[in-house]
Structures are given as structure tokens and as C-alpha cells.
Write a protein that holds these residues in place. Sequence first.
Motif, mmCIF file in Angstrom:
data_model
loop_
_atom_site.group_PDB
_atom_site.id
_atom_site.type_symbol
_atom_site.label_atom_id
_atom_site.label_comp_id
_atom_site.label_asym_id
_atom_site.label_seq_id
_atom_site.Cartn_x
_atom_site.Cartn_y
_atom_site.Cartn_z
ATOM 1 N N PHE A 18 42.451 41.823 46.265
ATOM 2 C CA PHE A 18 42.727 43.247 46.147
ATOM 3 C C PHE A 18 44.219 43.420 45.866
ATOM 4 O O PHE A 18 45.065 42.946 46.637
ATOM 5 C CB PHE A 18 42.357 43.975 47.440
ATOM 6 N N THR A 19 44.546 44.086 44.760
ATOM 7 C CA THR A 19 45.933 44.252 44.336
ATOM 8 C C THR A 19 46.288 45.732 44.294
ATOM 9 O O THR A 19 45.508 46.553 43.790
ATOM 10 C CB THR A 19 46.161 43.634 42.944
ATOM 11 N N THR A 20 47.472 46.050 44.821
ATOM 12 C CA THR A 20 47.982 47.414 44.787
ATOM 13 C C THR A 20 49.317 47.423 44.055
ATOM 14 O O THR A 20 50.224 46.675 44.419
ATOM 15 C CB THR A 20 48.173 47.984 46.202
ATOM 16 N N ARG A 79 45.001 50.639 42.453
ATOM 17 C CA ARG A 79 44.358 49.560 43.189
ATOM 18 C C ARG A 79 43.291 48.904 42.323
ATOM 19 O O ARG A 79 42.524 49.589 41.645
ATOM 20 C CB ARG A 79 43.733 50.087 44.477
ATOM 21 N N THR A 80 43.264 47.592 42.377
ATOM 22 C CA THR A 80 42.260 46.837 41.636
ATOM 23 C C THR A 80 41.650 45.781 42.557
ATOM 24 O O THR A 80 42.246 45.397 43.569
ATOM 25 C CB THR A 80 42.859 46.143 40.401
ATOM 26 N N SER A 81 40.477 45.321 42.190
ATOM 27 C CA SER A 81 39.836 44.210 42.890
ATOM 28 C C SER A 81 39.251 43.259 41.855
ATOM 29 O O SER A 81 38.828 43.685 40.774
ATOM 30 C CB SER A 81 38.741 44.711 43.835
ATOM 31 N N GLU A 82 39.240 42.001 42.197
ATOM 32 C CA GLU A 82 38.708 41.004 41.277
ATOM 33 C C GLU A 82 38.225 39.787 42.050
ATOM 34 O O GLU A 82 38.517 39.609 43.234
ATOM 35 C CB GLU A 82 39.775 40.592 40.259
ATOM 36 N N ARG A 113 49.307 41.959 47.150
ATOM 37 C CA ARG A 113 48.057 41.244 46.909
ATOM 38 C C ARG A 113 47.473 40.792 48.246
ATOM 39 O O ARG A 113 48.160 40.157 49.042
ATOM 40 C CB ARG A 113 48.280 40.041 45.996
ATOM 41 N N SER A 122 42.541 33.918 54.762
ATOM 42 C CA SER A 122 43.058 35.115 54.098
ATOM 43 C C SER A 122 44.574 35.022 53.982
ATOM 44 O O SER A 122 45.214 34.202 54.653
ATOM 45 C CB SER A 122 42.661 36.382 54.866
ATOM 46 N N GLU A 178 37.655 37.244 47.125
ATOM 47 C CA GLU A 178 38.056 38.538 46.584
ATOM 48 C C GLU A 178 39.572 38.692 46.653
ATOM 49 O O GLU A 178 40.209 38.253 47.609
ATOM 50 C CB GLU A 178 37.403 39.679 47.349
ATOM 51 N N TYR A 187 44.373 38.646 49.806
ATOM 52 C CA TYR A 187 43.407 37.616 49.446
ATOM 53 C C TYR A 187 42.384 37.436 50.571
ATOM 54 O O TYR A 187 42.759 37.232 51.733
ATOM 55 C CB TYR A 187 44.098 36.284 49.200
ATOM 56 N N ASP A 188 41.112 37.500 50.215
ATOM 57 C CA ASP A 188 40.028 37.166 51.137
ATOM 58 C C ASP A 188 39.330 35.927 50.577
ATOM 59 O O ASP A 188 38.500 36.036 49.671
ATOM 60 C CB ASP A 188 39.047 38.343 51.270
#
Length: 238
Positions: A193-195, A208-211, A183, A167, A191, A185-186
Motif C-alpha cells: 500500500f503506497t501513499t 493511495r494505491t495498492s498492488e 509504503r 511486514s 500486498e 508492506y504486508d
Amino acid sequence: MKIFCFYFLMLSVQIGFAQKTFTFPKIKTQGASIEQFTPANWTLIDKAEGDLNNDALVDLAIVFEYNKAVDETRTYGDNSSEIIKETQKPRILAIFFKDKSTGAYTLSTQNNDFILRSEEGGKLGDPLQQIAIKDQQLYLRFQGGSEWRWELGYTFKFENKDWFLTSAVNLYYNQNNGDMTERVYDFKRRELFTTYGNMHNRDIANQRTSEVLFFSQLRTFKTFKKPWAWEIMPNVYL
């Protein structure tokens, strides 16, 4: 005679350049104390202790620094091109496992690149903030910048006889107005996750987004050379 002198001069320059090439020492593979692992002309600047391989023993992670500044060519951007020459003190990360039967330490890995140098933090000074061991994982934290500041966090775990990046966190923010991008990172779950938003409103109005993260395989100390050397997405470096 002039031709001979010219070739002699060129040879001297080449020999002089070769003599200035810095060579990292090899850390001892086994020992009972930090003093035994510390190379001549190197100093311990940080360490962490804790279980890294789930055997309930206290393992060891050490950062050494060379006692004087030398010329280094460092990688930025694509993990392989050594494009920036800097004069600074080299650093070494060494990780050791403790042996239950002898109580001695055995070297697991030596890395000469990943730890940022004292001059690589910008106006904030030395970027190395933390080296820690928790939950059988190694944590490395850096920060730097000026008005716009950055914080980087990396978590490595020993699995299948290698050290994998599991991570990471990358925070970029303005110290004056609080504008930020974070950002998380997992890599195990692939995955991101960005804020986006403001440091002062992180739990209120931020977006907040996830991709899904796309990459071929987990990075290791061997395949992820140093911070800012992995373009994980277009124009996004970790």
C-alpha cells in the motif's frame, strides 16, 4: 637482501591487516540474566521484553554495542555486496526464549548486521529508535536523514523455527514542505500500500494505491541482511 626485505614488508602488512579484522563474539546460548549474556567490552543499549513464541512467558530481545569504533564494511543495495567501509561501533541483536521449567533464557538467534549503527542515521544521529515486543512479534524502528528524512519499521515473527519478516513500513518525507511517500508492506498477504502526497494532508488529498508484491519467499534475518539491502522493486529499497 632487498628482495628479502620487500617480502618481509609485504608479509608484515598482511599480518597487520589480518590482526585488524574485527570478529564478533558469540553470545552465550543459555543464562539467567542479561549480565551473563553481555560479552566483554560490549554494552547493552536497548532491550525489549514480552512473549515471542506464544507460551505466555516473558522472552527477551537485546541490542549490544561494542565499546569502541572499528572499521566495518557494510552492505547496501543488493543484500550481498559489502561496498561501504565505515568506522563505527558494531552492534548485535540477540533474541532469547525463556524456559518455563528453569526460568533461564535460551538464545534463539544472534544477528550481527541488521541493527543500524549510530553513524548511519545522517544528521539526525543514532537511527535506532525502538525495539519492542507486541502480539508475539518483534518490532524494530529506525529513522534518519536531514532535510529529506526517512523512517523504517520492520516486524519479525518466529514461525517454523525461524524469524520471518511479516511486514514493514518505509516513510520518506521532506521536513520543510511535508512532501512524502509512504509504503506499507504486508508480506504475508503479498500486498503493498503506497501513499503519495503531503504529511499535512494525509487523510484528505493524498493519493493511495495498492498492488501485489512479487517475491519468491518470505525473508528472514539470514536472507535479509540489513535495512536498505533489499531492492524489493526497481529502484525501491527496503
